[in-house]
Design an enzyme around this catalytic site. Sequence first.
Site, short mmCIF file in Angstrom:
data_model
loop_
_atom_site.label_atom_id
_atom_site.label_comp_id
_atom_site.label_asym_id
_atom_site.label_seq_id
_atom_site.Cartn_x
_atom_site.Cartn_y
_atom_site.Cartn_z
N SER A 44 0.81 -1.21 0.00
CA SER A 44 0.00 0.00 0.00
C SER A 44 0.85 1.27 0.00
O SER A 44 0.36 2.34 -0.35
CB SER A 44 -0.93 0.00 1.22
OG SER A 44 -1.84 -1.08 1.15
N GLU A 83 -5.95 -3.72 -3.35
CA GLU A 83 -6.26 -2.33 -3.72
C GLU A 83 -6.42 -1.44 -2.49
O GLU A 83 -7.25 -0.54 -2.44
CB GLU A 83 -7.49 -2.26 -4.62
CG GLU A 83 -7.21 -2.81 -6.01
CD GLU A 83 -8.31 -2.50 -7.01
OE1 GLU A 83 -8.85 -1.38 -6.97
OE2 GLU A 83 -8.61 -3.38 -7.83
#
Length: 386
Positions: A136, A366
């Site tokens: 991330s 995601e």
Amino acid sequence: MTDKSFLHWPFFEPRHRELAGQLEAWAAANIAENDHGDIDQACRRLVSVLGRDGWLKFSAPGEGDNERIDVRALALIRETLARHSGLADFVFAMQGLGAGPVSLFGSVDQRNAWLPKTRAGKAIAAFALSEPASGSDVANIATAARRDGNGFVLDGEKTWISNGGIADFYIVFARTGEEPGARGLSAFIVEADNPGLAITERLEVMAPHPLARLRFDSCRVPASSIIGSAGEGFKIAMATLDVFRTTVGAAALGFARRALDETLRRAANRHLFGAPLAELQMVQGHIAEMAVEIDAAALLVYRAAWTKDMGAARVTREAAMAKLFATESAQRVIDAAVQIHGGDGVRSGHPVENLYREIRALRIYEGASDVQKVVIARSVLSTVEH
């Protein structure tokens, strides 16, 4: 049995309701339950049929100058496909995510070279962002791209890359070093047969999907492979995720709706103590909570999609809220479905057992749930006057 009343919410136009009806009929006739046999072959087949029958055209704009990604359509498609098959949803989503940087930021030549193929199901796309030490934390990417003559040479490693090993091309984010951190990244199109690209490991996960670790070793690409301008990679990645992160919430919503459908059938047909499960107040309480979670998630998902479609440049906060709540609530809904199904709920191959494995990854990829909380908090804190 699935509740379709949400299609009449003001977020949608008649074309969206028509799309949902057409896809529902198509999916029922063409999409089987998850195929956990040869996953690569199953994904290639799904890409082909989704392209053949026109559904992949929604994953990237066409040739018209005014055509743009319809996020509400993307979300409706993902929700519908996810109800029928987690693998079908995966295939559609990864085709869109992989082609996203090209459709949003690519040159005319890049768009003409790849989008007709991805839209027709003739080429498989992949989005290569995550690395062993930076998931991330995109600004921390270590894969390097150095200028060499009239091109670039890429060196480094990517991991957890969806469609890894079956893709025809990868969108690779690498450090070109214009500035430190996020401002020194660029995005490149790297074809799968490039001799400097190797698939070093195929990764197996609890809900089978094609995932791989990639290695770039003196991987030479022409200057024409860069998307946008050097140093714009972070912007390209975030803008792409802005669009597709909302649709992760939509997929979770599809999983949750399927779980509720299965639970309603179970409650109506399974008897306990001489009466259907549906007459037990405890079961009714679970069903009520499941229905509330689903509607609340749907409101957040389609608010984010509508906001983007109405022209918002960024929907980072709205997309983060949609993904966070929809994926976390779907986990709770599916867990309740497993509980109500009892032993059948943990039987391998049962629909709710499949859902239980499918939903877990959505809370990570995601942008994991904890990362979404950071994104939301920073957005809220930015409004405070000092």
